[in-house]
Scaffold this active site. Sequence first.
Site, PDB file in Angstrom:
ATOM      1  N   SER A 173      24.399  31.380 -22.677  1.00  0.00           N
ATOM      2  CA  SER A 173      23.734  30.770 -23.813  1.00  0.00           C
ATOM      3  C   SER A 173      24.691  30.321 -24.916  1.00  0.00           C
ATOM      4  O   SER A 173      24.309  29.580 -25.809  1.00  0.00           O
ATOM      5  CB  SER A 173      22.735  31.767 -24.403  1.00  0.00           C
ATOM      6  OG  SER A 173      23.405  32.931 -24.886  1.00  0.00           O
ATOM      7  N   SER A 210      26.832  35.315 -21.005  1.00  0.00           N
ATOM      8  CA  SER A 210      26.687  34.184 -21.929  1.00  0.00           C
ATOM      9  C   SER A 210      27.926  33.813 -22.723  1.00  0.00           C
ATOM     10  O   SER A 210      27.920  32.822 -23.444  1.00  0.00           O
ATOM     11  CB  SER A 210      25.529  34.447 -22.901  1.00  0.00           C
ATOM     12  OG  SER A 210      24.306  34.428 -22.209  1.00  0.00           O
ATOM     13  N   LYS A 259      28.207  31.550 -33.425  1.00  0.00           N
ATOM     14  CA  LYS A 259      26.983  31.314 -32.649  1.00  0.00           C
ATOM     15  C   LYS A 259      25.764  31.569 -33.536  1.00  0.00           C
ATOM     16  O   LYS A 259      25.753  32.500 -34.361  1.00  0.00           O
ATOM     17  CB  LYS A 259      26.965  32.241 -31.433  1.00  0.00           C
ATOM     18  CG  LYS A 259      25.804  31.985 -30.472  1.00  0.00           C
ATOM     19  CD  LYS A 259      25.920  32.873 -29.231  1.00  0.00           C
ATOM     20  CE  LYS A 259      24.771  32.666 -28.270  1.00  0.00           C
ATOM     21  NZ  LYS A 259      24.874  33.501 -27.052  1.00  0.00           N
TER      22      LYS A 259
END
Length: 485
Positions: free
Chosen positions: A154, A178, A79
Amino acid sequence: MSLFDHKLSVLHELLHKKEITVSDLVDESYKRIHQVDHDVQAFLALDEERARNVAKMLDGKVHTDETKGLLFGMPIGIKDNIVTKDLITTSGSKILGDFDPIYDATVVEKLHNAETITIGKLNMDEFAMGSSTENSGFKKTKNPWNLETVPGGSSGGSAASVAAGEVPFSLGSDTGGSIRQPAAFCGVVGLKPTYGRVSRFGLIAFASSLDQIGPITRNVEDNAYLLQAISGLDKMDSTSANVDVPNFVQSLTGDVKGLRIAVPKEYLGEGVNEEVRQSIFASLKVLEGLGATWEEVSLPHSKYALPTYYILSSSEASANLARFDGVRYGYRSANSNTLIDLYKNTRAEGFGDEVKRRIMLGTFALSSGYYDAYYKKAQKVRTLIKKDFEDVFEKYDVIIGPTTPTPAFKFGEKTSDPLTMYANDILTIPVNLAGVPAISVPCGFDKGLPLGLQIIGKHFDESTVYRVAHAFEQATDFHKQKPQL
């Protein structure tokens, strides 16, 4: 059949039998990315040249049996709020559009020590603020199950890349759901570890008392292997806990006889889609068939979790994001004559709307005259929410409910109403406020879109969470379903 349809342990065996090479695994990853990522849009940056060079080097080690473990030679996506040396890290924000870190995050360092290969950086909501990856400063990642729907957020890029078969697993971060929410939307397995289990050093902060890095995989066993590799005390992170790291894979016995499950009535109430509710009852029936028992309980302060979370997380964000001022690194506005103008213009031009919204909310909550009424009260309610979990865990081994109230929604469906978007994390947020571990595993479908079962455990008891998740996974075949891109 893709190589990534195999479990990690099978891939490792194939490597050692010399039926495949590390280069084959890296080729598989980039071939798939070049095939489908123009549709999925999961990656923000690729590290192809370095990845292929590392793969060739590791191929030589296979022939001399100098491998270090099951993660040896495995491709992984990271990420984009986890810093990677000499690989652009933006946190999904234009304010960090050209940020080239000079060090690796601790989790990345640990993965390098395990000799994994970083394929690239994955798209996300800007500074992890969002539930759909629509707030990214660069692109909108699509859900591989239906390209008209969001992948969640996210960590949308992290979940979508695994679901699309671009990488066998990825790292995400979870501040209020997330990892788990996009895992549910994309039909993969995502774990938020206990706060402190995994080092946050090198994770670009959103809300420091809530953020936690965790693994996203195709199955529970691989998830346990990945958590094993990234867990442990880190002298660079004062919030990382000095607790033993058990062998998580050994807990995957498939045996849940006598296990006591709590099902909070608040997690199946108003706002939860009927198909989601029925999938949870069906999942509980599966676990009952394996010898577990369940009872309905109450987590009475859960109804206050959403406002508590948004006050606390926005307050921490307003402090954490003050460092992005155009002076030291990242974007700098060219239209400034004074220092104050530089601060204002850099942030106005560099931050997206959602980030600005949360900074202003947090700054207000921390301001003189409002601190006691909002921030201090929210901290007190957080303690009550944590106490609710502790009370339930005195009698039960795990808590089970849905990961999300609905399946993935369409693009644009909720962006015009921030409060509706915020409510999408209502089932995951209490876990972060309490600091306990939780996993999302696939448990059904609604009109072709995946649904997630959330299994919540006691502090530092990821082993029991994995045991239950693995037993459920082995008794069902939801995890075997793949999107047809």
